[in-house]
Design a protein around this motif. Sequence first.
Motif, mmCIF file in Angstrom:
data_model
loop_
_atom_site.group_PDB
_atom_site.id
_atom_site.type_symbol
_atom_site.label_atom_id
_atom_site.label_comp_id
_atom_site.label_asym_id
_atom_site.label_seq_id
_atom_site.Cartn_x
_atom_site.Cartn_y
_atom_site.Cartn_z
ATOM 1 N N GLU A 1 -24.952 83.446 38.859
ATOM 2 C CA GLU A 1 -24.193 84.681 39.000
ATOM 3 C C GLU A 1 -24.641 85.427 40.252
ATOM 4 N N LEU A 2 -23.720 86.184 40.831
ATOM 5 C CA LEU A 2 -24.019 86.975 42.025
ATOM 6 C C LEU A 2 -24.410 88.386 41.611
ATOM 7 N N TYR A 3 -25.604 88.796 41.990
ATOM 8 C CA TYR A 3 -26.099 90.140 41.695
ATOM 9 C C TYR A 3 -26.025 90.986 42.969
ATOM 10 N N VAL A 4 -25.648 92.255 42.814
ATOM 11 C CA VAL A 4 -25.626 93.183 43.939
ATOM 12 C C VAL A 4 -26.411 94.430 43.568
ATOM 13 N N GLY A 5 -27.072 95.003 44.560
ATOM 14 C CA GLY A 5 -27.822 96.238 44.348
ATOM 15 C C GLY A 5 -27.540 97.212 45.465
ATOM 16 N N GLY A 6 -27.667 98.502 45.171
ATOM 17 C CA GLY A 6 -27.417 99.508 46.198
ATOM 18 C C GLY A 6 -27.505 100.910 45.654
ATOM 19 N N LEU B 1 -25.529 90.274 52.801
ATOM 20 C CA LEU B 1 -24.751 89.039 52.806
ATOM 21 C C LEU B 1 -25.177 88.190 51.622
ATOM 22 N N GLY B 2 -24.221 87.484 51.037
ATOM 23 C CA GLY B 2 -24.544 86.606 49.919
ATOM 24 C C GLY B 2 -23.662 85.375 49.933
ATOM 25 N N ARG B 3 -24.204 84.270 49.441
ATOM 26 C CA ARG B 3 -23.423 83.040 49.314
ATOM 27 C C ARG B 3 -23.332 82.691 47.837
ATOM 28 N N PHE B 4 -22.103 82.579 47.348
ATOM 29 C CA PHE B 4 -21.896 82.335 45.919
ATOM 30 C C PHE B 4 -20.696 81.418 45.743
ATOM 31 N N ALA C 1 -19.810 89.740 51.823
ATOM 32 C CA ALA C 1 -20.447 90.802 52.605
ATOM 33 C C ALA C 1 -20.364 92.107 51.839
ATOM 34 N N GLY C 2 -21.435 92.906 51.940
ATOM 35 C CA GLY C 2 -21.441 94.212 51.292
ATOM 36 C C GLY C 2 -22.020 95.248 52.244
ATOM 37 N N ILE D 1 -17.246 95.723 49.534
ATOM 38 C CA ILE D 1 -17.537 94.305 49.291
ATOM 39 C C ILE D 1 -16.309 93.485 49.672
ATOM 40 N N ALA D 2 -16.544 92.310 50.269
ATOM 41 C CA ALA D 2 -15.437 91.453 50.685
ATOM 42 C C ALA D 2 -15.880 89.999 50.693
ATOM 43 N N LYS D 3 -14.896 89.103 50.676
ATOM 44 C CA LYS D 3 -15.151 87.662 50.661
ATOM 45 C C LYS D 3 -14.442 87.020 51.849
ATOM 46 N N TRP D 4 -15.130 86.115 52.527
ATOM 47 C CA TRP D 4 -14.598 85.420 53.705
ATOM 48 C C TRP D 4 -13.774 84.225 53.267
ATOM 49 N N ASP D 5 -12.507 84.127 53.758
ATOM 50 C CA ASP D 5 -11.650 83.006 53.375
ATOM 51 C C ASP D 5 -11.557 81.939 54.464
ATOM 52 N N GLY D 6 -12.381 82.087 55.506
ATOM 53 C CA GLY D 6 -12.363 81.139 56.609
ATOM 54 C C GLY D 6 -11.646 81.670 57.831
ATOM 55 N N ALA D 7 -10.817 82.711 57.626
ATOM 56 C CA ALA D 7 -10.101 83.321 58.746
ATOM 57 C C ALA D 7 -10.167 84.846 58.707
ATOM 58 N N ASN D 8 -10.186 85.406 57.499
ATOM 59 C CA ASN D 8 -10.189 86.859 57.342
ATOM 60 C C ASN D 8 -11.052 87.269 56.151
#
Length: 199
Positions: free
Chosen positions: A135-140, A80-83, A89-90, A104-111
């Motif tokens: 900046e938002l960094y992701v690793g995996g 989870l990340g806040r940006f 969410a990943g 990876i997805a972004k929450w719009d408040g409903a979906n």
Amino acid sequence: FTTIDGALISKIGRWNGTAWAPLGAGVNGQVTELMMFNEDLIAAGSFSMAGAVSAARIARWDGTAWSAMGSGFNNQVTALGRFGGELYAGGTFTSSGGTNTVRIAKWDGANWQPLFGGILGFNGQINAMKVWNGELYVGGSFTQIGFDNISFIAVLASKLPAEQQDRARQLGIGLAVGSRILLLLAISWVTRLTDPLFN
């Protein structure tokens, strides 16, 4: 875990400095990530229920009760990340409800919404997210972030009038599959060559 110091606490608990306490009935599967967002505690993992609520791999706790976050995901959430004031969410998932969300997805408040219309995706799991220097960094375990022909065709076709979408989708997929077959045939032909093409 299902108990802490003899108390019934299913997979998630809270510590007040003296004792452990449950968060309602907890969740029915593994929790891999926790984050505060808009004064709620967001829990993510491989669970399908949070308390008595159906919550596919992600849920929020408001201090009193659990609630679902949209349709959740079809597979595990591991990061989870806040940006920019928004929640990301990943994980290993590829969709949320009927929406293409490739890991990876972004929450719009409903979906949960895809990034860049669902065209851009990761070819492996996302394990971590961190904001640094704006900046938002992701690793995996991924090795590529790129375009998938079928996703691209689906997004473009959805922009056409409804009566043209099926035909455009079929034509696009046919061309994509055809081009891949031609590429494989060309590679097969090249590998069988025994004499140089050019002197």
